[in-house]
Enzyme design. Structure first.
Site, short mmCIF file in Angstrom:
data_model
loop_
_atom_site.label_atom_id
_atom_site.label_comp_id
_atom_site.label_asym_id
_atom_site.label_seq_id
_atom_site.Cartn_x
_atom_site.Cartn_y
_atom_site.Cartn_z
N ALA A 1 0.85 -1.18 0.00
CA ALA A 1 0.00 0.00 0.00
C ALA A 1 0.89 1.24 0.00
CB ALA A 1 -0.90 -0.01 1.22
N GLY B 1 0.27 -4.84 1.23
CA GLY B 1 -1.07 -4.80 0.61
C GLY B 1 -1.09 -5.46 -0.76
N GLU C 1 -1.48 -9.01 -0.15
CA GLU C 1 -2.89 -9.23 0.21
C GLU C 1 -3.77 -9.24 -1.04
OE1 GLU C 1 -2.78 -6.05 3.20
OE2 GLU C 1 -3.48 -7.54 4.65
C1 HXC Z 1 5.00 4.42 -1.30
C2 HXC Z 1 6.89 3.47 -2.21
C3 HXC Z 1 6.55 2.21 -1.66
C4 HXC Z 1 5.32 2.13 -0.91
C5 HXC Z 1 8.41 1.98 -2.71
N1 HXC Z 1 8.05 3.27 -2.85
N2 HXC Z 1 7.50 1.32 -1.99
N3 HXC Z 1 6.13 4.55 -2.03
N4 HXC Z 1 4.59 3.26 -0.76
N5 HXC Z 1 4.88 0.98 -0.38
C6 HXC Z 1 8.78 4.34 -3.57
C7 HXC Z 1 10.02 4.76 -2.85
O1 HXC Z 1 9.71 5.72 -1.86
C8 HXC Z 1 10.84 5.33 -3.98
O2 HXC Z 1 10.37 6.62 -4.30
C9 HXC Z 1 10.50 4.43 -5.15
O3 HXC Z 1 9.25 3.82 -4.82
C10 HXC Z 1 11.53 3.35 -5.37
O4 HXC Z 1 11.70 2.64 -4.15
P1 HXC Z 1 13.14 2.34 -3.50
O5 HXC Z 1 12.92 2.09 -2.05
O6 HXC Z 1 14.12 3.42 -3.86
O7 HXC Z 1 13.53 0.99 -4.26
P2 HXC Z 1 14.49 -0.16 -3.77
O8 HXC Z 1 15.70 0.40 -3.11
O9 HXC Z 1 14.67 -1.06 -4.95
O10 HXC Z 1 13.70 -0.94 -2.64
C11 HXC Z 1 12.55 -1.70 -2.94
C12 HXC Z 1 11.73 -2.05 -1.66
C13 HXC Z 1 11.44 -0.73 -0.90
C14 HXC Z 1 12.55 -2.99 -0.79
C15 HXC Z 1 10.47 -2.75 -2.10
O11 HXC Z 1 10.90 0.23 -1.82
C16 HXC Z 1 10.46 -0.91 0.22
O12 HXC Z 1 10.83 -1.44 1.25
N6 HXC Z 1 9.23 -0.45 0.03
C17 HXC Z 1 8.22 -0.48 1.07
C18 HXC Z 1 7.69 -1.87 1.27
C19 HXC Z 1 6.63 -1.93 2.34
O13 HXC Z 1 6.91 -1.61 3.52
N7 HXC Z 1 5.39 -2.34 2.01
C20 HXC Z 1 4.30 -2.41 2.94
C21 HXC Z 1 3.54 -1.12 2.92
S1 HXC Z 1 2.30 -1.09 4.18
P3 HXC Z 1 11.39 7.86 -4.57
O14 HXC Z 1 10.49 9.04 -4.70
O15 HXC Z 1 12.31 7.89 -3.39
O16 HXC Z 1 12.09 7.46 -5.84
C22 HXC Z 1 1.03 -1.97 3.56
C23 HXC Z 1 -0.19 -2.06 4.43
C24 HXC Z 1 -1.36 -2.68 3.73
O17 HXC Z 1 1.09 -2.49 2.49
C25 HXC Z 1 -2.60 -2.41 4.48
C26 HXC Z 1 -3.84 -2.80 3.69
C27 HXC Z 1 -4.10 -2.02 2.47
#
Ligand code: HXC
Length: 258
Positions: free
Chosen positions: A66, A109, A112
């Site tokens: 998400a 998400g 999910e």
């Molecule tokens: C918003 C996101 C994002 C996310 C990545 N980006 N994931 N933005 N929400 N979930 C953005 C980053 O900020 C970045 O933007 C760009 O995408 C590229 O990501 P990087 O981190 O630079 O890429 P990388 O180094 O290759 O790392 C990949 C990754 C990492 C390991 C997947 O992006 C990451 O950990 N993302 C978050 C994963 C996460 O925690 N997901 C769960 C979310 S909570 P910029 O502008 O800096 O280029 C959830 C709750 C669900 O899902 C609830 C029900 C709906």
């Protein structure tokens, strides 16, 4: 092909394809995207030209979860009033088969979303996980429930508590993923599976999905009663007559979905 702000959609060979399309943020699912996915699926559910659906990302990522930026400043009351999960609930009511075709990261998400689909085809190097714990939260769209039902309590707890990523191979061994293939073959393999299902008797496909879903949440007795009613119901269809007559007449059946 149709483009909305967050997804691309098209229909080929009676398969509706939804491609998540926010590549700059690794396809992070914002609320707009979830609404557009649901609107598309519900429209296709009523469209005779579509017999199965695929949800996919791009060759590098299914989706990284998400949209964290969108929810960072939310509070419990704003989330309660927003009631965004009713949209996720509607996904469970889509009657036609949905296949998730997964390359790269499938996290939070997005995992999910993939778990809410019926079948999953994944790249051998795909990575699945629930990193919500690292953000001080937890899954909210069925992750703890669906993962536990698939792999059991202890394994699910381990993945949910550590936030580690599981390999596609592990996901396949634990009933999460149906098939793993080379990354460049994921969409093709999902299409192959979707086309095969799309060519089956549509009412049978529909009634089987309902009965299998029933079996997940009900007792064997209740689910079997439900299965039986669906079995009886199919005997009101033209396709049942056609399928059985075709067998007796030693020819291929022509199913109409009626
Ligand atoms: C918003 C996101 C994002 C996310 C990545 N980006 N994931 N933005 N929400 N979930 C953005 C980053 O900020 C970045 O933007 C760009 O995408 C590229 O990501 P990087 O981190 O630079 O890429 P990388 O180094 O290759 O790392 C990949 C990754 C990492 C390991 C997947 O992006 C990451 O950990 N993302 C978050 C994963 C996460 O925690 N997901 C769960 C979310 S909570 P910029 O502008 O800096 O280029 C959830 C709750 C669900 O899902 C609830 C029900 C709906």
């Amino acid at each position: 092909m149709s483009n909305t702000t967050t997804i691309k959609t098209w229909v080929e060979d009676h398969v509706g394809v939804i491609q998540l399309n926010r590549p700059k943020v690794l396809n992070a699912l914002n609320r707009q995207m979830v609404s557009e996915i649901l609107e598309t699926m519900e429209a296709w559910d009523r469209d005779d030209d579509v017999a199965a659906m695929i949800v996919t990302g791009n060759s590098k990522v299914f989706a990284a979860g998400a949209d964290i930026a969108e929810m960072a400043e939310d509070d419990s009351i704003s989330l309660e009033l927003l009631n965004q999960f009713t949209e996720w609930d509607r996904l469970a009511w889509v009657k036609k088969p949905i296949i998730a075709a997964v390359n790269g990261y499938c996290l939070g998400g997005a995992f999910e979303l993939a778990l809410s689909c019926d079948l999953m085809v994944a790249a051998e190097n795909a990575q699945f996980g629930f990193p919500e714990i690292n953000l001080g939260v937890m899954p909210g769209a069925g992750g703890t429930v669906r993962l536990t039902k698939l792999m059991g309590r202890a394994k699910a707890l381990e993945w949910l508590w550590t936030g580690d990523y599981m390999t596609a191979e592990f996901a396949k061994e634990n009933g999460v993923v149906n098939r793993t293939v080379a990354p460049e073959l994921v969409f093709e393999e999902a299409m192959k599976l979707a086309r095969k299902i799309a060519n089956q008797a549509p009412l049978s496909v529909r009634m089987i999905k309902e009965a299998v879903n029933k079996s997940v949440d009900h007792s064997i007795y209740d689910a079997m009663q439900f299965e039986r009613k669906n079995f009886y119901m199919l005997f009101s269809s033209e396709d049942q007559k056609e399928g059985m007559r075709a067998f007796v007449e030693k020819r291929n059946p022509q199913f109409k979905g009626k």
